[in-house]
Scaffold this active site. Structure first.
Site, mmCIF file in Angstrom:
data_model
loop_
_atom_site.group_PDB
_atom_site.id
_atom_site.type_symbol
_atom_site.label_atom_id
_atom_site.label_comp_id
_atom_site.label_asym_id
_atom_site.label_seq_id
_atom_site.Cartn_x
_atom_site.Cartn_y
_atom_site.Cartn_z
ATOM 1 N N HIS A 165 0.835 -1.206 0.000
ATOM 2 C CA HIS A 165 0.000 0.000 0.000
ATOM 3 C C HIS A 165 0.871 1.258 0.000
ATOM 4 O O HIS A 165 0.684 2.159 -0.827
ATOM 5 C CB HIS A 165 -0.913 -0.027 1.230
ATOM 6 N N GLU A 166 1.818 1.328 0.919
ATOM 7 C CA GLU A 166 2.664 2.519 1.010
ATOM 8 C C GLU A 166 3.590 2.637 -0.191
ATOM 9 O O GLU A 166 3.952 3.752 -0.601
ATOM 10 C CB GLU A 166 3.455 2.515 2.321
ATOM 11 N N HIS A 200 1.767 4.624 -2.757
ATOM 12 C CA HIS A 200 1.854 6.067 -2.515
ATOM 13 C C HIS A 200 3.207 6.617 -2.974
ATOM 14 O O HIS A 200 3.282 7.637 -3.665
ATOM 15 C CB HIS A 200 1.701 6.356 -1.018
ATOM 16 N N GLU A 239 -4.772 7.697 -3.076
ATOM 17 C CA GLU A 239 -5.263 6.412 -2.583
ATOM 18 C C GLU A 239 -5.608 5.459 -3.729
ATOM 19 O O GLU A 239 -5.553 4.242 -3.566
ATOM 20 C CB GLU A 239 -6.466 6.616 -1.673
#
Length: 490
Positions: A255-256, A259, A285
């Site tokens: 997830h990170e 980003h 997101e």
């Protein structure tokens, strides 16, 4: 120098100072000694005072009046600078400095309260943060809706009304799918065992590489609440490790990475300019969620991940790659938003959206937040909250003043659904590559269609241009129903 040139030179220094402020925040959440909390609050408050003074300098207004953009890039620069200037000049310097100082202190108090499961330890500070955010919202709203004024910081153009309508369209199909899944005869098994921290971190680094993370411009560290930080040539990621729950570390990392790859994928010509960051948190997101879910939790990628897991940890409690795919996507009414499955995730966000709107409106007192949270959670998920760390203390966002941020997670899910549909139509070998342990075809498409543009276009325009149609909830809901209908043999 022309007015445009003078403005951009001035803005470059402001952007650089903003990056330094972000680095102080990264340090505080990763390696700063606990005893430095109060001093760091003073440091961040002082730097925010400098930044606020720069962002409200009257010369900006003069330059904006005189600047003549030569192309769409310069027009976009002016749009961002004008928007920031108009917002910042409404906020008193005292308030900007105090917000920075208090939220820096609040973050440390929240972390300690979370570790102790002590809501009372955090409530006085949270009350102070909410009061400051309401004051900020009133300054920005100019007589309009307070929550909309805060939401606009994270998703320009969005309103509480439009977000609420989106949730109203999402909820019925999500709830129906959840009920069907939880009532299905076939239920994937949980992953059980002990998974040493060092091995989890080795795997986390391998996964970040698989999704294209540039280690020459980033690093991976541990944090209480995973986050990414920075942009340009310095975009850092964090994760957390629980030795009984390796999927937490794995998917927090992916997830990170999404980003960070967004920030690292922005056109280098936009470095230290208003276009050199992700255009909104909803679009941000969309990148982290498509990396984590549509790509990272796909059958193709989890097949590859199953082999890497067995290499690191030995035989797993699930028999094979197909069973592991079901386990990774197992639907459960758990407490923690960041660990929630794709079916339940948006319901977690809806809870937070409603509660924070009430706090900003003044219809929910901070003293009553825990009771309101627990009652809503029981109603929505059918499970009673056992510990504050699994309830209102689980997220860092409110401690650092991020009111209006939560709904962008669901907006990002909707955008990710649209992007996934377009991606798979245009790049047919996505799954073949994922099965080999590389997301390169997908991430190259995302870099070209979304990431490289930075702040050039408006948020919804970015997604519409990438997908060839206006974004809607339908692709996400269709994807979820097809995926979980298959896994649960509905």
């Amino acid at each position: 120098m022309s007015a445009m040139q003078e403005l951009m030179a001035y803005q470059r220094d402001t952007e650089a100072l903003g990056q330094i402020a972000g680095r102080l925040g990264w340090d505080q959440e990763t390696v700063m000694p606990r005893g430095a909390t109060e001093q760091r609050g003073e440091e961040i408050g002082a730097l925010e005072g400098v930044l606020h003074a720069r962002r409200t300098d009257p010369r900006i207004g003069d330059w904006l009046a005189k600047a003549e953009p030569a192309d769409e890039v310069e027009e976009a620069h002016l749009r961002h600078i004008r928007r920031s200037y108009e917002r910042q000049t409404r906020i008193p310097a005292r308030l900007a400095t105090e917000l920075a100082r208090v939220t820096s202190l609040a973050q440390g108090i929240w972390a300690e309260a979370r570790g102790r499961n002590d809501v009372g330890m955090f409530l006085p500070t949270l009350k102070q943060v909410v009061a400051l955010k309401r004051e900020e919202a009133a300054a920005l709203a100019n007589g309009g809706d307070l929550y909309d004024a805060l939401l606009d910081d994270y998703e320009p153009g969005a309103t509480a009304e439009s977000i609420g309508a989106m949730f109203d369209r999402l909820r019925p199909r999500l709830v129906a799918l959840r009920e069907a899944v939880l009532g299905a005869a076939h239920q994937p098994a949980p992953l059980e065992g002990h998974f040493p921290a060092e091995a989890q971190m080795r795997l986390a680094r391998m996964l970040a590489s698989a999704f294209g993370y540039d280690w020459t411009r980033g690093r991976l560290d541990l944090a209480v609440h995973p986050f990414s930080s920075g942009s340009g040539n310095d975009a850092r990621i964090t994760t957390r490790v629980v030795e009984a729950e390796p999927l937490n570390c794995i998917y927090s990392t992916v997830h990170e990475t999404g980003h960070a790859c967004y920030e690292l994928g922005i056109d280098p010509d936009y470095l230290l300019t208003p276009l050199g960051n992700g255009v909104s948190m909803g679009v941000h997101e969309s990148q982290s969620r498509i990396y984590e879910n549509q790509l990272g939790r796909s059958r193709a990628f989890t097949g590859w991940l199953f082999q890497r897991m067995t290499e690191e940890f030995g035989a797993l409690s699930v028999a094979d790659a197909e069973a592991f795919y079901g386990t990774v996507n197992r639907v459960q009414p758990g407490y923690i938003r960041t660990e929630a499955d794709e079916v339940n995730y948006n319901l977690h966000v809806m809870l937070r959206f409603d509660l924070e709107r009430q706090m900003i409106a003044g219809t929910l007192e901070v003293a009553d937040l825990e009771e309101a949270w627990n009652a809503r959670f029981l109603a929505d998920f059918g499970v009673a909250v056992d510990l504050p760390a699994n309830g209102m203390l689980q997220d860092v966002h409110w401690s650092v003043g991020l009111f209006g941020y939560f709904p962008t997670y669901s907006l990002g899910n909707v955008y990710a659904g649209c992007l996934n549909k377009a991606l798979r139509a245009e790049v047919p070998d996505v799954d073949a590559a994922l099965a080999r342990g590389t997301a390169a075809p997908a991430t190259e498409w995302l870099r070209d269609k979304v990431q490289r543009h930075g702040g050039l276009y408006q948020p919804r325009e970015v997604i519409a241009r990438a997908c060839g149609e206006e974004p809607s909830e339908a692709p996400l809901l269709d994807y979820l129903e097809a995926k979980f209908g298959d896994i649960y043999k509905l």
